[in-house]
Design a protein around this motif. Structure first.
Motif: not given
Length: 407
Positions: A370-391
């Motif tokens: 539901n992103v307006p087409d004109k803002y497609r270059s603003y809300f591009k898909d994103i790949d996240y990389t997360a670091t997890m630590v066991r505490r």
């Protein structure tokens, strides 16, 4: 880079005494000449890269280039600065005329077909520069029937016509400085390019020009290198990471840009294209609690359950992670606000790997709806990389990195 890092072979000979034939010891080998670099920059972007009265360039791009050169073993006095206008950058790189380019060079899928990028080293967004008294232009949609200028070789103006104002009148000049002169003279209505560039001109002309302050794209500035030069790409990317980590990036930002009133986005996540994927681990060797924690991070985010999300985060990095998450969440975007209030998103875990019993990495992909087409270059898909630590027996999210997916 054979042209840049040239070494001269020196042959040591014997010298003969004037009054005898007794040979003297071999002469000491001469030192090779110092390493040198030719770097492409802009000459007309206040705050980023502009030549001072003494002819020397200064600005954030220049400081970034000098830092990178230092990590490559080249001192400032052995840098040759070459002007790299927008339409010249690819030719300068692939002809070997420059070793690399630091010139507000946005990483795009099309450009990645022509050159390679290291970085990014800065996040910016397209905006508008208008005259101080202009109140009828507050967003790109207001440019219908108006004239907007950008530099030759830039795609900024066409982006406005394609997505926001179909009847805008476009004009180009060789440089942004010429566009700014036209704006002051009243022959055009606005100048468009990235906000970090326009902010420099607004600061240079106080009371005359103003930055609208409505980012409608996100641009990642990378360091351009010759296509396929993976060694140079990797070395520059490492230098940029160090610049951010040791505080040099922040100091340069404060001195060159923030002092002029520019409000930057946080330091970007630095990657080394092509990105390394986090492959799914063998389910039989992964800690089941790790897998559940990774899924919970995505699930609480998808449900907008920020209290539950924060319970999964390491306390010492919670604020930094919040900043990343909210920056890329449409409902919390301060620039676009109500224009994307109906936009949604979904996070999907794409890979989990465990390096030891107490540390792991997982990746998840974010898509927007539901992103307006004109803002497609603003809300591009994103790949996240997360670091997890066991505490204390529980897996916690301790760092988060984001990278836009180019269409």
């Amino acid at each position: 880079m054979k042209r840049a890092f040239r070494a001269v072979a020196v042959t040591a000979g014997l010298t003969v005494a004037a009054c005898g034939n007794t040979p003297k010891p071999d002469a000491a080998p001469q030192e090779p000449p110092p390493r040198a670099l030719t770097i492409g920059i802009k000459f007309d972007q206040p705050g980023l890269s502009v030549r001072g009265p003494d002819g020397k360039p200064r600005g954030f791009d220049v400081d970034t280039a000098v830092y990178i050169a230092g990590k490559l073993g080249v001192t400032p006095e052995h840098i040759t600065w070459r002007e790299a206008r927008s339409e010249q950058r690819e030719d300068l790189l692939n002809s070997g005329a420059v070793d690399f380019v630091v010139a507000s060079y946005s990483i795009t899928a099309a450009r990645q077909q022509l050159v390679s990028f290291a970085g990014p080293y800065l996040m910016a967004g397209q905006d508008l520069l208008v005259r101080q008294g202009e109140r009828a232009i507050e967003q790109p949609e207001d440019l219908d029937g108006r004239t907007v200028c950008t530099a030759e070789g830039s795609t900024s103006a066409e982006k406005i016509r394609r997505s926001f104002a179909h009847n805008v009148k476009l004009t180009t000049r060789d440089t942004y400085a010429q566009c700014v002169s036209d704006l002051i003279a009243g022959t055009i209505d606005a100048v468009t390019t990235d906000d970090v560039i326009l902010a420099g001109y607004a600061h240079e002309h106080p009371g005359v020009l103003r930055l609208v302050g409505h980012r409608f794209t996100r641009e990642r500035y990378g360091v351009g290198v010759r296509k396929g030069d993976l060694d140079m790409q990797s070395r520059i990317t490492s230098a940029i990471r160090l610049m951010i980590e040791d505080g040099s990036w922040r100091r340069a930002m404060e001195a060159d840009l923030a002092a002029g009133g520019y409000k930057p986005m946080p330091a970007p996540v630095v990657f080394n294209a092509p990105d390394k994927e986090v492959e799914p681990g063998d389910p039989t060797t992964l800690d089941p609690e790790l897998v559940n924690a990774a899924k919970a991070v995505a699930a609480t985010s998808n449900a907008r359950d920020w209290e539950g999300f924060r319970s999964l985060v390491c306390p010492e990095t919670a604020d930094a992670i919040d900043e990343i998450v909210f920056q890329y969440t449409p409902q919390y975007d301060k620039t676009l606000g109500s224009e994307v209030k109906n936009a949604g998103y979904t996070n999907t875990v794409t890979g989990v790997t465990q390096t030891d019993p107490n540390s792991a990495t997982f990746a998840f992909h974010e898509t927007f709806t539901n992103v307006p087409d004109k803002y497609r270059s603003y809300f591009k898909d994103i790949d996240y990389t997360a670091t997890m630590v066991r505490r204390n027996g529980s897996w916690k999210l301790c760092s988060l990195a984001a990278d836009f997916v180019e269409p």
